[in-house]
Enzyme design. Structure first.
Site, mmCIF file in Angstrom:
data_model
loop_
_atom_site.group_PDB
_atom_site.id
_atom_site.type_symbol
_atom_site.label_atom_id
_atom_site.label_comp_id
_atom_site.label_asym_id
_atom_site.label_seq_id
_atom_site.Cartn_x
_atom_site.Cartn_y
_atom_site.Cartn_z
ATOM 1 N N ALA A 66 0.788 -1.120 0.061
ATOM 2 C CA ALA A 66 0.092 -0.065 0.032
ATOM 3 C C ALA A 66 0.869 1.194 0.029
ATOM 4 C CB ALA A 66 -0.989 0.012 1.139
ATOM 5 N N GLY A 109 0.554 -4.872 0.772
ATOM 6 C CA GLY A 109 -0.552 -5.104 -0.130
ATOM 7 C C GLY A 109 -0.325 -5.329 -1.316
ATOM 8 N N GLU A 112 -1.023 -9.140 -0.748
ATOM 9 C CA GLU A 112 -2.299 -9.210 -0.386
ATOM 10 C C GLU A 112 -3.103 -9.148 -1.746
ATOM 11 O OE1 GLU A 112 -1.809 -5.965 2.681
ATOM 12 O OE2 GLU A 112 -2.877 -7.400 3.867
ATOM 13 N N GLU A 132 4.802 -5.088 7.175
ATOM 14 C CA GLU A 132 4.084 -3.980 7.669
ATOM 15 C C GLU A 132 4.743 -3.907 9.289
ATOM 16 O OE1 GLU A 132 2.568 -6.285 6.048
ATOM 17 O OE2 GLU A 132 0.929 -5.339 4.822
#
Ligand code: CAA
Length: 258
Positions: A66, A109, A112, A132
């Site tokens: 992300a 992300g 993911e 993260e």
């Protein structure tokens, strides 16, 4: 070629090839990427000429997570009030299959997103991770759940707690990637695999995806029952008659999607 801000979308016959295109940020997933992907996937699902999609990045990075710079100044109230990342659930509701062709970094992300696709073809240079924790946060787009289901508790827990990356060979061994191919070939191999899927009877494709996904949502007996009912339902399709007749007559099936 359709035009979006952060992705490139190309139709290769019945295959939609989506390439993340923020090279300056190693394809970090910001809100615009999400909006673009959701629009592209809605168009893909709605287009009867399209049977399977491939999502890929660059050779250096599928996606490095992300967008940290977008999240940096957010507080709890903003994140919670806007249910930040909830939009990604819509990506997972795409009904037709999506293959992730992963080269380079698939972190946070990015890992993911790859796991939200229906399966992962990994390039030999792929690196998967949920780093993260090093930012004093955690996965937020489903990584703690999907990684655990894919590779089991031991590896998922170690990766989430230490941020350790998994290379392509380990990812294949652990069941995260379906196959490993050379980096230079991963996109073409994914498109070829997607073309195979797109060549199957469309209702059978939807049913197969739906029933495999049910394995992650239900008990074994409920999942087996769900599978059996969908299997029964396929006997109400013209393509089932065509598929079995084609087998008996030793010729390829010609599908109508009915
Ligand atoms: N967000 C925003 N920008 C990012 C980014 C990210 N996740 N990852 C990389 N970038 C940017 C860098 O800031 C850099 O930009 P500048 O040139 O403007 O400085 C550019 O991409 C190139 O990156 P590096 O210079 O760091 O490249 P490198 O080859 O030295 O390192 C890397 C590559 C190891 C992948 C490193 O970029 C990195 O560690 N990235 C962050 C990985 C990460 O922590 N991901 C998780 C994000 S949080 C998250 O994803 C939450 C969630 O659950 C959804």
């Amino acid at each position: 070629m359709s035009s979006y801000e952060t992705i490139l979308v190309e139709r290769r016959e019945a295959v939609t090839l989506v390439t993340l295109n923020r090279p300056q940020a190693l394809n970090a997933l910001n809100s615009q990427v999400l909006d673009d992907l959701l629009a592209a996937m809605a168009a893909f699902d709605a287009d009867a000429t399209q049977g399977c999609a491939v999502v890929t990045g660059s050779e250096r990075a599928f996606a490095a997570g992300a967008d940290i710079k977008e999240m940096q100044s957010q507080g709890f109230a903003d994140m919670y009030a806007h249910d930040f990342f909830a939009g990604w659930d819509r990506f997972t509701r795409t009904r037709k299959p999506i293959i992730a062709a992963v080269s380079g970094y698939a972190l946070g992300g990015g890992c993911e997103l790859a796991m939200m696709c229906d399966f992962i073809l990994a390039a030999d240079n792929a690196k998967f991770g949920q780093p993260e924790i090093k930012l004093a946060v955690s996965p937020g787009m489903g990584g703690s759940q999907r990684l655990t289901r894919a590779v089991g508790k031991a590896k998922a827990m170690e990766m989430c707690l230490t941020g350790r990356m998994m290379d392509a060979a380990e990812a294949e061994r652990a069941g995260l990637a379906s196959r490993v191919v050379q980096a230079a070939e991963v996109v073409e191999e994914a498109v070829k695999t997607a073309a195979t899927i797109a060549g199957m009877a469309p209702l059978a494709v939807l049913a197969n995806k739906e029933m495999v996904n049910a394995a992650f949502e239900t008990s074994l007996s409920a999942g087996v029952q769900f599978e059996r009912r969908l299997f029964h339902g396929l006997f109400g399709t013209a393509d089932q008659k065509e598929g079995m007749a084609a087998f008996v007559e030793k010729r390829p099936g010609a599908w109508t999607g009915k």
